[in-house]
Design a protein around this motif. Sequence first.
Motif, PDB file in Angstrom:
ATOM      1  N   ARG A 135      -1.543  -7.016 -15.095  1.00 20.29           N
ATOM      2  CA  ARG A 135      -2.261  -6.644 -13.882  1.00 20.29           C
ATOM      3  C   ARG A 135      -3.763  -6.826 -14.095  1.00 20.29           C
ATOM      4  O   ARG A 135      -4.255  -6.793 -15.218  1.00 20.29           O
ATOM      5  N   GLN A 136      -4.453  -7.006 -12.976  1.00 17.01           N
ATOM      6  CA  GLN A 136      -5.907  -7.123 -13.012  1.00 17.01           C
ATOM      7  C   GLN A 136      -6.485  -6.292 -11.886  1.00 17.01           C
ATOM      8  O   GLN A 136      -6.301  -6.630 -10.702  1.00 17.01           O
ATOM      9  N   GLY A 137      -7.133  -5.198 -12.267  1.00 19.55           N
ATOM     10  CA  GLY A 137      -7.762  -4.331 -11.286  1.00 19.55           C
ATOM     11  C   GLY A 137      -9.143  -4.830 -10.910  1.00 19.55           C
ATOM     12  O   GLY A 137      -9.698  -5.715 -11.576  1.00 19.55           O
ATOM     13  N   GLY A 166       0.787 -13.704  -8.142  1.00 18.82           N
ATOM     14  CA  GLY A 166       0.277 -12.346  -8.053  1.00 18.82           C
ATOM     15  C   GLY A 166       0.670 -11.652  -6.769  1.00 18.82           C
ATOM     16  O   GLY A 166       0.845 -12.290  -5.732  1.00 18.82           O
ATOM     17  N   THR A 167       0.807 -10.333  -6.853  1.00 22.25           N
ATOM     18  CA  THR A 167       1.085  -9.521  -5.675  1.00 22.25           C
ATOM     19  C   THR A 167       0.189  -8.284  -5.733  1.00 22.25           C
ATOM     20  O   THR A 167       0.038  -7.651  -6.778  1.00 22.25           O
ATOM     21  N   GLN A 168      -0.418  -7.971  -4.589  1.00 28.27           N
ATOM     22  CA  GLN A 168      -1.389  -6.872  -4.541  1.00 28.27           C
ATOM     23  C   GLN A 168      -0.670  -5.531  -4.442  1.00 28.27           C
ATOM     24  O   GLN A 168       0.214  -5.359  -3.594  1.00 28.27           O
ATOM     25  N   VAL A 169      -1.081  -4.608  -5.291  1.00 30.33           N
ATOM     26  CA  VAL A 169      -0.610  -3.226  -5.237  1.00 30.33           C
ATOM     27  C   VAL A 169      -1.827  -2.336  -5.024  1.00 30.33           C
ATOM     28  O   VAL A 169      -2.784  -2.391  -5.802  1.00 30.33           O
ATOM     29  N   THR A 170      -1.797  -1.550  -3.960  1.00 27.73           N
ATOM     30  CA  THR A 170      -2.908  -0.660  -3.641  1.00 27.73           C
ATOM     31  C   THR A 170      -2.389   0.757  -3.508  1.00 27.73           C
ATOM     32  O   THR A 170      -1.452   1.009  -2.739  1.00 27.73           O
ATOM     33  N   ILE A 171      -2.994   1.654  -4.273  1.00 22.16           N
ATOM     34  CA  ILE A 171      -2.600   3.065  -4.249  1.00 22.16           C
ATOM     35  C   ILE A 171      -3.754   3.862  -3.655  1.00 22.16           C
ATOM     36  O   ILE A 171      -4.815   3.982  -4.258  1.00 22.16           O
ATOM     37  N   LEU A 214       0.853  -1.191   0.000  1.00 27.69           N
ATOM     38  CA  LEU A 214       0.000   0.000   0.000  1.00 27.69           C
ATOM     39  C   LEU A 214       0.888   1.239   0.000  1.00 27.69           C
ATOM     40  O   LEU A 214       1.753   1.382   0.880  1.00 27.69           O
ATOM     41  N   VAL A 215       0.682   2.100  -0.993  1.00 24.74           N
ATOM     42  CA  VAL A 215       1.418   3.351  -1.038  1.00 24.74           C
ATOM     43  C   VAL A 215       0.470   4.483  -1.392  1.00 24.74           C
ATOM     44  O   VAL A 215      -0.605   4.261  -1.953  1.00 24.74           O
ATOM     45  N   GLN A 216       0.874   5.679  -1.087  1.00 21.03           N
ATOM     46  CA  GLN A 216       0.081   6.862  -1.409  1.00 21.03           C
ATOM     47  C   GLN A 216       0.263   7.252  -2.877  1.00 21.03           C
ATOM     48  O   GLN A 216       1.291   6.921  -3.487  1.00 21.03           O
ATOM     49  N   PRO A 217      -0.710   7.940  -3.431  1.00 20.08           N
ATOM     50  CA  PRO A 217      -0.533   8.447  -4.811  1.00 20.08           C
ATOM     51  C   PRO A 217       0.749   9.256  -4.927  1.00 20.08           C
ATOM     52  O   PRO A 217       1.091  10.029  -4.037  1.00 20.08           O
ATOM     53  N   GLY A 218       1.432   9.037  -6.055  1.00 17.58           N
ATOM     54  CA  GLY A 218       2.708   9.692  -6.277  1.00 17.58           C
ATOM     55  C   GLY A 218       3.899   8.904  -5.780  1.00 17.58           C
ATOM     56  O   GLY A 218       5.050   9.257  -6.070  1.00 17.58           O
ATOM     57  N   GLU A 272      -5.543   4.462  -9.960  1.00 25.90           N
ATOM     58  CA  GLU A 272      -5.963   3.513 -10.999  1.00 25.90           C
ATOM     59  C   GLU A 272      -4.926   2.424 -11.275  1.00 25.90           C
ATOM     60  O   GLU A 272      -5.205   1.490 -12.040  1.00 25.90           O
ATOM     61  N   ASP A 273      -3.755   2.537 -10.678  1.00 26.93           N
ATOM     62  CA  ASP A 273      -2.769   1.458 -10.781  1.00 26.93           C
ATOM     63  C   ASP A 273      -3.049   0.333  -9.782  1.00 26.93           C
ATOM     64  O   ASP A 273      -2.359  -0.697  -9.793  1.00 26.93           O
TER      65      ASP A 273
END
Length: 114
Positions: A38-40, A107-112, A11-15, A88-89
């Motif tokens: 990727r799959q959103g 798979g690895t989860q990426v949350t922005i 989990l990271v912040q936008p930017g 949206e990433d």
Amino acid sequence: QVELVESGGGLVQPGGSLRLSCAASGSAFSINDAGWYRQGPGKERELVAAITGGGRTLYADFVKGRFTISRDNAKNTVYLQMNSLKPEDTAIYYCYTDPGSRYWGQGTQVTISS
């Protein structure tokens, strides 16, 4: 048989930035094409970036200038450096390799999100 193990999501912040890694087992990885999809949420799986055994790269338009794919054949690893991340990433990111037939990582989860 090839096994792919992704890491580096979170989990990271936008930017912000993240670097994903995909470690491969099995022989001859260095000559195989590899890459990331990727799959959103509620979306189909889409190509993000690809790299040939010779190091040629391909990027989806929506990541050009922000993401960089690379590989370290000595470590049997493909990387995806992701900068200037946007909400949206957010997606599950999957790596793959093509030694004749396609193999996928788990798979690895990426949350922005802020």
